[in-house]
Design an enzyme around this catalytic site. Structure first.
Site, PDB file in Angstrom:
ATOM      1  N   ASP A 196       1.060   0.263  -5.069  1.00 21.73           N
ATOM      2  CA  ASP A 196       0.154   0.632  -5.963  1.00 21.73           C
ATOM      3  C   ASP A 196       0.017   2.198  -6.423  1.00 21.73           C
ATOM      4  O   ASP A 196      -0.431   2.418  -7.588  1.00 21.73           O
ATOM      5  CB  ASP A 196      -1.310   0.292  -5.164  1.00 21.73           C
ATOM      6  CG  ASP A 196      -1.498   1.081  -3.768  1.00 21.73           C
ATOM      7  OD1 ASP A 196      -0.487   1.510  -3.224  1.00 21.73           O
ATOM      8  OD2 ASP A 196      -2.648   1.196  -3.567  1.00 21.73           O
ATOM      9  N   HIS A 197       0.565   3.220  -5.584  1.00 19.43           N
ATOM     10  CA  HIS A 197       0.557   4.547  -5.945  1.00 19.43           C
ATOM     11  C   HIS A 197       1.386   5.233  -5.070  1.00 19.43           C
ATOM     12  O   HIS A 197       1.675   4.755  -4.073  1.00 19.43           O
ATOM     13  CB  HIS A 197      -0.844   4.975  -6.102  1.00 19.43           C
ATOM     14  CG  HIS A 197      -1.928   4.740  -4.878  1.00 19.43           C
ATOM     15  ND1 HIS A 197      -1.600   5.314  -3.546  1.00 19.43           N
ATOM     16  CD2 HIS A 197      -2.730   3.979  -4.713  1.00 19.43           C
ATOM     17  CE1 HIS A 197      -2.406   4.944  -2.615  1.00 19.43           C
ATOM     18  NE2 HIS A 197      -3.061   3.808  -3.230  1.00 19.43           N
TER      19      HIS A 197
ATOM     20  N   THR B  98      -6.161   2.800  -5.245  1.00 19.92           N
ATOM     21  CA  THR B  98      -6.015   1.202  -5.244  1.00 19.92           C
ATOM     22  C   THR B  98      -6.832   0.356  -6.222  1.00 19.92           C
ATOM     23  O   THR B  98      -6.381  -0.333  -6.823  1.00 19.92           O
ATOM     24  CB  THR B  98      -6.533   0.854  -3.607  1.00 19.92           C
ATOM     25  OG1 THR B  98      -5.362   1.295  -2.787  1.00 19.92           O
ATOM     26  CG2 THR B  98      -6.380  -0.772  -3.722  1.00 19.92           C
TER      27      THR B  98
ATOM     28  N   GLU C  92       0.761  -1.232  -0.119  1.00 16.88           N
ATOM     29  CA  GLU C  92       0.101  -0.155  -0.093  1.00 16.88           C
ATOM     30  C   GLU C  92       0.864   1.106   0.037  1.00 16.88           C
ATOM     31  O   GLU C  92       1.761   1.432   0.947  1.00 16.88           O
ATOM     32  CB  GLU C  92      -0.879  -0.117   1.142  1.00 16.88           C
ATOM     33  CG  GLU C  92      -1.906   1.280   1.476  1.00 16.88           C
ATOM     34  CD  GLU C  92      -2.541   1.682   0.090  1.00 16.88           C
ATOM     35  OE1 GLU C  92      -3.273   0.560  -0.548  1.00 16.88           O
ATOM     36  OE2 GLU C  92      -2.683   2.622  -0.281  1.00 16.88           O
TER      37      GLU C  92
ATOM     38  N   HIS D 172      -1.097   3.534   4.826  1.00 18.01           N
ATOM     39  CA  HIS D 172      -2.084   4.427   4.259  1.00 18.01           C
ATOM     40  C   HIS D 172      -2.169   5.727   4.869  1.00 18.01           C
ATOM     41  O   HIS D 172      -2.006   5.812   6.201  1.00 18.01           O
ATOM     42  CB  HIS D 172      -3.342   3.634   4.104  1.00 18.01           C
ATOM     43  CG  HIS D 172      -4.430   4.202   3.268  1.00 18.01           C
ATOM     44  ND1 HIS D 172      -4.916   5.268   3.416  1.00 18.01           N
ATOM     45  CD2 HIS D 172      -4.746   3.727   2.064  1.00 18.01           C
ATOM     46  CE1 HIS D 172      -5.902   5.626   2.518  1.00 18.01           C
ATOM     47  NE2 HIS D 172      -5.711   4.610   1.735  1.00 18.01           N
TER      48      HIS D 172
END
Ligand code: GP9
Ligand code: MN
Length: 691
Positions: free
Chosen positions: A476-477, A301, A257, A417
Site C-alpha cells: 500500500d505504501h 492506507t 501492509e 506496520h
C-alpha cells in the site's frame, strides 16, 4: 452545620458539583459504554481528563447570566450535553461509532439502518446518565441547596472560560505528543474522542464537515466538463491478449501492509525475507510490475484503498476516505462488480471505524465488511493495529467460504506496520542491523506477513479457490519513511541517497496472478491509480465511460507517467522531484542538460500530472460523481448497507445461492486451513484441556 457555610449554596460551589458529576458520568460512560482502545498510562490519563475542558467551558457560560436564570442555563446545558452523551451511547451500540454531523443530517437513512425501533437499542442502564441531573434538580427543588442570587463579576465568568481554554490547550498538546498528526491525518473518530472527548469531537467534526460542504455546495454538473475531457483524452485501447481473460473469476485483492518493492528477492544473512511472495512474483502465471509506485499522501492506507477501488487520488491533506467517504457519491469497484453479479467483501483485523471504513465502504457498495467485531477477541491475538495476520487470515475464512461466488474479496493485512513490533513467539527471522530501531524490525514483520500469505495461498490451493480466482497483491505504501536515510543507505548498500533514489524507494509490488495467465515481470511504469482499470479490463468489464484517473497498465496506450500526490512524478524518461529532473533509467541529474525536445516532453508530462491531480481533486471535493450518470450503473443506496455483525450474518445466510465454497464442499473448509500461529496452538490446547 449552618446552611450558610454549605459551599453548594454559592453559585460557584453548585457549578463545581455539576461539573464533577458530569465529568464522572462521562468517564463511566467511556469505560462501560464505548470501546475506545485506550492503552498505556498517558492514554488512560487523557481519557480521564478529557471531559473537563469542554464541560467547564460550556457550563461556565452560565456565569454570564444573572440570578436564577443562571441556574436554569446551567441545568439546561447539562441536560443538552447529557442527551448528547445518551444519544452517542445508544448510537454506538449499533454502529460502533460516534454521531457525526453528516449522520445527523441523514437521520432518515440512519433510522433505516437502525431498524424499526431505535427504542429497542436503549438499555435501562443507559439512563444512568440522567441520574445526576435528577439529583441536582432535587437539591434545588427541595431547597437542600439554596439558590445564590449574589451578582458575579463578568471578569469571573471570563476567568472560568480562560481556565477551560487553557485546560483544553494542555489536553490537546498532550494528545498530539502521544499521537502525532492526530488532527491533520484524521485517522479515526474513536481517537478524537479518546484524546479530546465527545464534545470536542463534535466541534472538530463540524469544522471538517463545514469545510467539505462549502466546496461541495458550490459545485454543479458543469464542473464535470474537466473530468469528462480528461477521460476522453486518456482513453486506451484494450490489450486483446488480456482483455476479459478473468471474466467471472473470483477476485482477491490482498493488501500487503507497508510492503515495499525492495523486499522482493531481498536477503538478510543469505536468507530470503519473503520466499512466498518472491515465488509468487516470479510465477509464470503472475504478471509482476517492477516499476509500480504507491501514490499515497497523509491518508496512507486509506489513500491506497481509495485509489485501488475508485481510481481517484486521495487529497493532499488528511484522508479523503474520512472527509468525503460518508457523504460523497462513488462509482467504486465493489459497486461496479456487485452489478456484474459479484458478492463483495472487505476483511480487516482492526476496528471498523479506522479510516472511516465503516462508512466509506457503504458508499463504495461493499456488501460485507468483516472487521474486528467478527473476529475472536483475545489479547494474545492482537498486535499494534489489529489482529496478527496469520490469525486474521485464518479466522476470515469462515466468512469467506460463505460468500456466494463469484466474489470480490479484499484482505487487508496489518502486522507489517510501523514501528514493526513482533512478539517473541512469532519471531523466526533475524532483524537487520542498521541500528535504527524503527527500521530493523521491518524485515521481521515482513517475513511474518510472508508466512501468513503462504498459509492463505495454501488454503486457496487446498480448497480449489486458487484456480478459479484472480489474485491481486499490492504494497500500500512505504514501510520505511524517507527520514531514515542512514538506515536506507545501509539496507540498499548505497553510499549516497539522492532524491532519485528516494523516489525509486517508493516502489511497491503489484502482482496479478491467475492460473493460465501469461505472466512475467512487466516493466511498465504505473501506480495505484491504475489498478482498477487494469482489473476491470482483465474481467472484461467496460470502463471507457468511468471517471477514472488511471489507465489499464496492460494497454499499449498506457501513458507511463506516475504522479505523486505532491506533483512530482516518474515517467519512463524523467523523474521530476521539485525542480530537479533525473534520467529515470540512469538516475543521472539532467536538469541542466535537457535538450529542447526533452524540455517539451517534460512540460507535457508535467501538464498531464497537474491535470490528473486537479481533476481528481475537483471530483472528490465537489462530489462531482453525484452529477454523473454512468451508463449501466445503478447509484449505490448507502442506507441499504449495514455491517453490524448479526445483521450481516443473517444477510449472508439468506444470500445462499448454492454457489459458496461451503455449499460446494458440503462442509466447512475451516479445518482445511493450516497455520502454525503459536497463539492458536495455545488456545486449542487450552480448550482441549478445558474439556
Ligand atoms: C489500520 C491500518 C493502518 O486499520 O489499515 O493504516 P495506515 O497507518 O497504514 O494508514
Ligand atoms: Mn498502510
Amino acid at each position: 452545620m449552618s446552611k450558610k457555610r454549605n459551599p453548594l449554596n454559592s453559585r460557584f460551589g453548585f457549578f463545581n458539583l455539576t461539573v464533577i458529576l458530569f465529568w464522572v458520568k462521562t468517564y463511566i460512560a467511556y469505560k462501560t459504554k464505548f470501546s475506545l482502545g485506550e492503552t498505556g498510562l498517558m492514554q488512560e490519563f487523557l481519557l480521564l481528563i478529557n471531559p473537563l475542558a469542554c464541560t467547564i467551558f460550556l457550563f461556565g457560560l452560565s456565569f454570564f447570566v444573572k440570578g436564577k436564570k443562571s441556574y436554569v442555563v446551567l441545568l439546561v446545558t447539562d441536560f443538552l450535553l447529557t442527551t448528547w452523551l445518551f444519544a452517542n451511547v445508544v448510537y454506538y451500540r449499533e454502529f460502533n461509532d460516534f454521531i457525526t454531523v453528516s449522520i445527523m443530517k441523514s437521520v432518515g437513512s440512519v433510522s433505516n439502518n437502525m431498524g424499526s425501533s431505535a427504542l429497542a437499542l436503549i438499555h435501562i442502564s443507559d439512563l444512568f446518565v440522567y441520574l445526576d441531573l435528577v439529583v441536582l434538580i432535587g437539591l434545588l427543588l427541595f431547597k437542600v441547596v439554596k439558590i445564590d442570587l449574589k451578582p458575579l463579576r463578568k471578569r469571573f465568568a471570563f476567568a472560568v472560560s480562560a481556565v477551560a481554554i487553557l485546560l483544553f490547550v494542555v489536553n490537546a498538546g498532550l494528545a498530539e505528543s502521544n499521537r502525532p498528526q492526530l488532527f491533520s491525518r484524521q485517522f479515526d473518530r474513536n481517537y478524537i474522542v479518546k484524546y479530546l472527548g465527545i464534545n470536542a469531537f463534535i466541534v472538530y467534526d463540524s469544522i471538517q464537515t463545514e469545510q467539505a460542504n462549502s466546496v461541495r455546495a458550490k459545485a454543479d454538473s458543469n464542473d464535470l466538463d474537466d473530468a469528462l475531457n480528461y477521460i476522453k483524452t486518456n482513453q486506451t485501447a484494450n490489450n486483446v491478449e488480456y482483455y476479459g481473460v478473468a471474466k467471472g473469476k473470483n477476485v482477491f485483492v490482498i493488501h500487503l501492509e507497508s510492503f515495499q518493492q525492495f523486499l522482493i528477492d531481498y536477503k538478510v544473512d543469505g536468507q530470503e525475507v519473503t520466499p512466498t511472495l518472491n515465488k509468487f512474483y516470479h510465477d509464470s502465471n503472475t504478471v509482476s510490475f517492477d516499476n509500480f509506485f504507491h501514490q499515497v499522501a497523509q491518508g496512507k492506507t486509506s489513500d491506497a484503498e481509495l485509489m485501488l477501488e475508485n481510481s481517484l487520488f486521495g487529497l493532499s491533506q488528511g484522508s479523503a476516505m474520512v472527509t468525503a467517504g460518508t457523504e460523497n457519491t462513488f462509482q467504486a469497484a465493489p459497486a461496479i462488480l456487485d452489478q456484474q453479479g459479484y458478492t463483495t467483501a472487505s476483511f480487516h483485523g482492526d476496528v471498523g471505524s479506522f479510516w472511516n471504513r465503516n462508512n466509506a465502504y457503504k458508499s463504495w457498495g461493499y456488501d460485507y465488511f468483516f472487521d474486528s467485531t467478527y473476529l475472536p477477541s483475545n489479547e494474545d491475538y492482537a498486535l499494534n493495529y489489529g489482529m496478527k495476520d496469520k490469525i486474521f487470515l485464518k479466522e476470515s475464512v469462515k466468512y469467506l467460504e460463505q460468500l456466494p461466488q463469484p466474489f470480490y474479496a479484499k484482505m487487508i493485512t496489518v502486522t507489517n506496520h510501523y514501528p514493526y513490533p513482533l512478539d517473541e513467539q512469532n519471531v523466526s527471522f533475524p532483524k537487520t542491523t542498521t541500528g535504527d530501531d524503527t527500521v530493523d524490525g521491518y524485515v521481521q514483520t515482513a517475513h511474518y506477513l510472508d508466512q501468513a500469505i503462504n498459509e492463505f495461498l495454501t488454503y486457496l490451493k487446498t480448497t480449489g479457490l486458487y484456480d478459479n480466482s484472480i489474485i491481486l497483491m499490492y504494497g500500500d505504501h512505504y514501510g520505511i519513511s524517507s527520514s531514515h536515510k542512514t538506515a536506507i543507505k545501509q539496507l540498499l548498500g548505497k553510499d549516497e541517497l539522492t532524491k532519485y533514489d528516494d523516489a525509486m524507494f517508493q516502489k511497491v509490488p503489484f502482482m496479478i496472478h491467475m492460473t493460465g495467465l501469461k505472466g512475467g515481470v512487466n516493466h511498465t511504469y504505473g501506480g495505484e491509480i491504475d489498478v482498477l482499470p487494469t482489473l476491470l479490463s482483465l474481467l472484461g468489464v467496460d470502463h471507457s465511460k468511468n471517471i477514472f484517473m488511471g489507465s489499464d497498465l496492460l494497454s499499449k496506450d498506457h501513458k507511463q507517467i506516475v504522479s505523486f500526490r505532491n506533483g512530482d512524478f516518474v515517467s519512463r524518461q524523467f523523474t521530476k522531484i521539485g525542480s530537479i529532473v533525473y534520467d529515470t533509467s540512469t538516475g543521472e541529474d539532467i536538469t541542466d542538460s535537457l535538450t529542447e525536445d526533452q524540455q517539451q516532453q517534460l512540460k507535457e508530462q508535467n501538464e498531464h500530472v497537474t491535470e490528473q491531480l486537479s481533476v481528481s481533486d475537483e471530483v472528490i471535493t465537489g462530489d462531482l460523481l453525484r452529477f454523473y450518470s454512468l451508463p449501466n450503473f445503478e447509484v449505490v443506496k448507502k442506507e441499504d448497507y449495514t455491517y453490524v455483525k448479526d445483521k450481516s450474518l443473517d444477510k449472508l445466510e439468506s444470500a445462499k445461492t448454492g454457489t459458496s465454497l461451503l455449499e460446494e464442499l458440503g462442509k466447512s473448509s475451516v479445518d482445511l486451513y493450516k497455520t502454525d500461529a503459536p497463539e492458536l496452538a495455545k488456545s486449542s490446547q487450552k480448550t482441549s484441556s478445558d474439556k
